[in-house]
Design a protein around this motif. Structure first.
Motif, PDB file in Angstrom:
ATOM      1  N   GLU A   1     134.606  54.291  62.767  1.00 10.48           N
ATOM      2  CA  GLU A   1     135.939  53.103  62.583  1.00 10.48           C
ATOM      3  C   GLU A   1     136.836  53.299  61.961  1.00 10.48           C
ATOM      4  O   GLU A   1     138.209  53.118  62.397  1.00 10.48           O
ATOM      5  CB  GLU A   1     135.327  52.004  62.487  1.00 10.48           C
ATOM      6  N   SER A   2     136.944  54.176  60.896  1.00  7.04           N
ATOM      7  CA  SER A   2     137.789  53.909  59.976  1.00  7.04           C
ATOM      8  C   SER A   2     138.817  55.032  60.652  1.00  7.04           C
ATOM      9  O   SER A   2     140.293  55.274  59.600  1.00  7.04           O
ATOM     10  CB  SER A   2     137.147  55.077  58.625  1.00  7.04           C
ATOM     11  N   VAL A   3     138.477  55.931  61.694  1.00 10.37           N
ATOM     12  CA  VAL A   3     139.671  56.740  61.967  1.00 10.37           C
ATOM     13  C   VAL A   3     139.604  56.210  63.736  1.00 10.37           C
ATOM     14  O   VAL A   3     140.611  56.862  64.461  1.00 10.37           O
ATOM     15  CB  VAL A   3     139.757  57.749  61.922  1.00 10.37           C
ATOM     16  N   CYS A   4     139.326  55.839  64.165  1.00  7.99           N
ATOM     17  CA  CYS A   4     139.342  54.918  65.339  1.00  7.99           C
ATOM     18  C   CYS A   4     141.244  54.621  65.674  1.00  7.99           C
ATOM     19  O   CYS A   4     141.623  53.740  65.287  1.00  7.99           O
ATOM     20  CB  CYS A   4     138.557  53.316  65.906  1.00  7.99           C
TER      21      CYS A   4
ATOM     22  N   LEU B   1     151.094  48.627  66.637  1.00 10.42           N
ATOM     23  CA  LEU B   1     152.052  47.867  65.882  1.00 10.42           C
ATOM     24  C   LEU B   1     152.822  47.453  65.519  1.00 10.42           C
ATOM     25  O   LEU B   1     154.106  46.864  65.246  1.00 10.42           O
ATOM     26  CB  LEU B   1     150.755  47.749  64.259  1.00 10.42           C
ATOM     27  N   GLU B   2     153.605  48.745  65.681  1.00 12.11           N
ATOM     28  CA  GLU B   2     155.015  48.880  65.241  1.00 12.11           C
ATOM     29  C   GLU B   2     156.240  48.630  66.138  1.00 12.11           C
ATOM     30  O   GLU B   2     157.145  48.085  65.799  1.00 12.11           O
ATOM     31  CB  GLU B   2     155.748  50.444  64.297  1.00 12.11           C
TER      32      GLU B   2
ATOM     33  N   LEU C   1     139.237  46.282  72.751  1.00  8.96           N
ATOM     34  CA  LEU C   1     140.822  46.530  72.576  1.00  8.96           C
ATOM     35  C   LEU C   1     140.236  48.225  72.861  1.00  8.96           C
ATOM     36  O   LEU C   1     141.627  48.718  72.777  1.00  8.96           O
ATOM     37  CB  LEU C   1     140.904  46.831  71.251  1.00  8.96           C
ATOM     38  N   GLY C   2     139.708  48.364  73.866  1.00  6.22           N
ATOM     39  CA  GLY C   2     139.372  49.963  74.900  1.00  6.22           C
ATOM     40  C   GLY C   2     138.644  51.216  74.716  1.00  6.22           C
ATOM     41  O   GLY C   2     138.683  51.904  75.183  1.00  6.22           O
ATOM     42  N   CYS C   3     137.935  51.212  73.134  1.00  7.24           N
ATOM     43  CA  CYS C   3     137.028  52.208  72.345  1.00  7.24           C
ATOM     44  C   CYS C   3     135.875  52.664  73.175  1.00  7.24           C
ATOM     45  O   CYS C   3     135.315  51.459  73.858  1.00  7.24           O
ATOM     46  CB  CYS C   3     136.666  52.115  71.077  1.00  7.24           C
TER      47      CYS C   3
ATOM     48  N   ARG D   1     145.359  45.338  64.167  1.00  2.00           N
ATOM     49  CA  ARG D   1     145.466  45.520  62.899  1.00  2.00           C
ATOM     50  C   ARG D   1     146.561  43.836  63.510  1.00  2.00           C
ATOM     51  O   ARG D   1     146.969  43.684  64.301  1.00  2.00           O
ATOM     52  CB  ARG D   1     146.076  46.435  62.586  1.00  2.00           C
ATOM     53  N   GLN D   2     146.407  43.213  62.325  1.00  2.00           N
ATOM     54  CA  GLN D   2     147.307  41.778  62.503  1.00  2.00           C
ATOM     55  C   GLN D   2     148.258  42.163  61.971  1.00  2.00           C
ATOM     56  O   GLN D   2     148.541  42.515  60.956  1.00  2.00           O
ATOM     57  CB  GLN D   2     146.034  40.313  61.738  1.00  2.00           C
ATOM     58  N   CYS D   3     148.536  41.396  63.030  1.00  2.00           N
ATOM     59  CA  CYS D   3     150.258  41.597  62.531  1.00  2.00           C
ATOM     60  C   CYS D   3     151.216  40.251  61.522  1.00  2.00           C
ATOM     61  O   CYS D   3     149.940  39.323  61.767  1.00  2.00           O
ATOM     62  CB  CYS D   3     151.375  40.723  63.927  1.00  2.00           C
ATOM     63  N   GLU D   4     150.852  40.538  60.498  1.00  2.00           N
ATOM     64  CA  GLU D   4     151.076  39.683  58.745  1.00  2.00           C
ATOM     65  C   GLU D   4     152.074  38.807  59.843  1.00  2.00           C
ATOM     66  O   GLU D   4     152.383  37.799  58.757  1.00  2.00           O
ATOM     67  CB  GLU D   4     151.901  40.205  57.866  1.00  2.00           C
ATOM     68  N   GLN D   5     153.437  38.297  60.659  1.00  2.00           N
ATOM     69  CA  GLN D   5     153.984  37.297  61.062  1.00  2.00           C
ATOM     70  C   GLN D   5     153.108  36.963  62.457  1.00  2.00           C
ATOM     71  O   GLN D   5     153.750  35.089  61.817  1.00  2.00           O
ATOM     72  CB  GLN D   5     155.397  37.986  61.774  1.00  2.00           C
ATOM     73  N   CYS D   6     152.393  36.975  62.885  1.00  2.00           N
ATOM     74  CA  CYS D   6     152.376  35.708  63.972  1.00  2.00           C
ATOM     75  C   CYS D   6     150.842  35.835  63.855  1.00  2.00           C
ATOM     76  O   CYS D   6     150.235  35.413  64.658  1.00  2.00           O
ATOM     77  CB  CYS D   6     153.123  36.385  66.266  1.00  2.00           C
ATOM     78  N   ARG D   7     150.132  36.781  63.368  1.00  2.00           N
ATOM     79  CA  ARG D   7     148.225  36.919  62.543  1.00  2.00           C
ATOM     80  C   ARG D   7     148.084  37.728  64.675  1.00  2.00           C
ATOM     81  O   ARG D   7     146.536  37.098  64.332  1.00  2.00           O
ATOM     82  CB  ARG D   7     147.879  35.811  62.953  1.00  2.00           C
ATOM     83  N   GLN D   8     148.009  37.770  65.422  1.00  2.00           N
ATOM     84  CA  GLN D   8     147.783  38.559  66.371  1.00  2.00           C
ATOM     85  C   GLN D   8     147.863  40.063  66.081  1.00  2.00           C
ATOM     86  O   GLN D   8     148.179  40.864  65.588  1.00  2.00           O
ATOM     87  CB  GLN D   8     148.801  38.332  68.147  1.00  2.00           C
TER      88      GLN D   8
END
Length: 558
Positions: free
Chosen positions: A126-129, A148-149, A111-113, A134-141
């Protein structure tokens, strides 16, 4: 008492514990780890390295699996094959630190890290990366946490938007289908291509009633006429199609009459069948009433049998408790005295018989036809031997009473007793009583081989019971001593199944008994059947159960 473990290996077998451990998981290493840092068993990078006497290293989980199967293992490094036991291995903290310092990529690299860091620091990073997904709860992407927002508000295919025509909330991915077939206010063209546009979908029917290109349908359409056309063409069709319409009516009438005749025949056959079945109804009702009476009588008989069985079962349990109970110390002393007296009598009888034999008398009858002295002595000795054997047995039973707060219960015929529990013949078994001290609490064990409550059918349920004792008036109540319950390992690996509990001060199970015994208290799901019925715990159709009461804090009674 449960064993402390280090990563799953029993500490009592390896005699060590190490607090330093490698991180959990399998990271993406920056460079391929050296061969010396790989486990020869699983071929993965060493996890919590254990060093053998030969100097080679193995993952701790692999060592555990090897020593669980056998007491010895063999080094898997090609050309070595050195044999080792649990006493020949130890955790190599230096190697573990070396592995923990290997460079790894962040799991969000794709994802670019760009981070490359020691494995030991990976979890914290990784806890602060900022690239963590994050998986979108609607489309699962999966998207970046920072985006995300924006994704949920602007690009998610499963977000809802407002239809610009009907103002309903519609999922983005279905908006086109909504416009094409569902939206009631979406503008459409006239189906007859009359040139009218932007007709609201819900008003199409009204438009067709006035549309100049709407085709008229022949009134005889329900009889089979398929003509469609303009109003003028319909008028011409009516005049020219009179003969055709009459033929349709006649043919339809004939077909209707044929169908009516067939339907009438079917109805007659069904009526005959119903009449026959109705003739059987009284007989069936009579048989049903008879069966109901028999069923009611059987139910009453079963209830009576259950009451009798319950009563007999309780009597058997009470009798068993009385038989299993041990006598007091005074009774034991009395029995010992009786045995000593009988032994003295036997010895005296033996001396007398020896004296008689030395005097030259033989076994049989004397001149007067009476049994001689030797025969009488032999009878007395035989009777005394029988009596002494009985007293020895009773004394042995009394001497097995445990006053140290420990019950060791050897339960034989496990298979038969479990079948009896499954069939409802003997749901539970009681152990012999035991005591916390010479004048202490009186206790016993209770076991349900087929489980009780939440463990029924799947587990062995194990309970402890507080019984009414001779010295209850001198003891503190409620019962408040720690209890440990065990199913013992018969393989010598000390993998006992154990549960510990501290009695509750509010439970009636630990208050001073007012009847022969209190309600049992323990663990309904103590041991899973599939685990219990292995060679570790079940041998020669026998299991060993143990209850240990910590008697250290019992106050002095006098």
């Amino acid at each position: 008492m449960s064993l402390e473990t280090d990563g799953g290996i029993p500490s009592n077998s390896l005699q060590f514990k190490s607090s330093f451990r490698n991180p959990v998981g399998k990271p993406n290493f920056v460079s391929d780890p050296k061969e010396e840092n790989r486990c020869p068993v699983c071929q993965s990078v060493l996890s919590n390295a254990i060093q053998l006497l030969c100097g080679h290293h193995v993952c701790q989980d692999d060592i555990e699996r090897i020593l669980q199967r056998s007491k010895t293992g063999t080094c898997h490094v090609q050309g070595c094959a050195m044999v080792f036991t649990s006493q020949d291995i130890f955790p190599d903290v230096c190697k573990r630190r070396e592995i923990s310092n290997l460079m790894v990529y962040c799991q969000y690299k794709d994802l670019g890290c760009p981070e490359k860091l020691p494995w030991k620091d990976l979890s914290k990073h990784e806890s602060v990366c900022k690239y963590q997904g994050r998986q979108c709860e609607q489309c699962r992407q999966v998207v970046l946490f920072s985006e995300l927002e924006h994704h949920i508000s602007n690009t998610c295919e499963q977000r809802e938007i407002e239809c610009q025509y009907c103002r309903d909330r519609i999922i983005v991915s279905t908006i086109q289908n909504h416009h094409d077939s569902e939206c009631r206010l979406f503008p459409v063209e006239c189906p007859n291509q009359c040139g009218a546009r932007d007709i609201v979908r819900e008003q199409v029917r009204s438009h067709l009633a006035e549309c100049p290109l709407q085709k008229a349908v022949c009134p005889f359409v329900k009889h089979g006429c398929t003509f469609e056309g303009s109003d003028e063409q319909l008028e011409v069709h009516k005049k020219e199609g009179i003969v055709t319409h009459v033929d349709l009516l006649v043919n339809g009438k004939i077909a209707t009459n044929q169908e009516y005749g067939a339907a009438l025949a079917d109805m007659k056959a069904m009526l005959d069948k119903v009449i026959k079945e109705n003739a059987l109804i009284p007989k069936l009702i009579e048989e049903n009433e008879k069966l109901q009476k028999e069923s009611k009588a059987n139910k009453m008989s079963i209830q009576e049998m259950k009451k009798v069985l319950a009563s007999n079962g309780e009597r058997v349990i009470q009798t068993g408790r009385k038989l299993e109970d041990k006598a007091s110390v005074e009774t034991v002393n009395k029995l010992q005295q009786e045995v000593a007296v009988i032994k003295g009598v036997v010895q005296e009888s033996n001396k007398r018989m020896s004296n008689i034999e030395r005097s030259g008398m033989t076994v049989g009858y004397d001149g007067g036809g009476q049994p001689n002295a030797t025969a009488n002595v032999e009878k007395q000795v035989g009777l005394l031997d029988i009596r002494m054997s009985e007293l020895d047995l009773r004394l042995q039973l009394q001497e097995t009473v445990n006053h140290d707060g420990v019950l060791m219960w050897k339960l034989k015929d496990y298979g038969r007793r479990k079948r009896d529990a499954i069939n409802g013949k003997t749901l539970s078994l009681y152990s012999q009583p035991f005591y916390t001290s010479k004048y202490g609490y009186k206790l016993c064990g209770r076991v349900y081989l087929n489980g009780d409550g939440t463990g029924k059918g799947t587990h062995l349920s194990f309970f402890m019971v507080v019984m009414r004792g001779d010295f209850d008036a001198l003891l503190p109540w409620p019962f408040q001593l720690p209890v440990t319950m065990k199913l013992l390992d018969q393989n010598g690996t000390r993998q006992h199944i154990a549960e510990h509990f501290m009695p509750s001060v509010t439970s009636n199970s630990f208050k001073r008994p007012t009847t022969e015994m209190n309600v049992a208290c323990g663990v309904p799901c103590f041991a899973l059947h599939s685990k219990l019925e292995t060679e570790t715990y079940l041998k020669d159709d026998t299991i060993f159960l143990r209850i240990e009461v910590d008697c250290k804090n019992i106050p002095a009674l006098y």
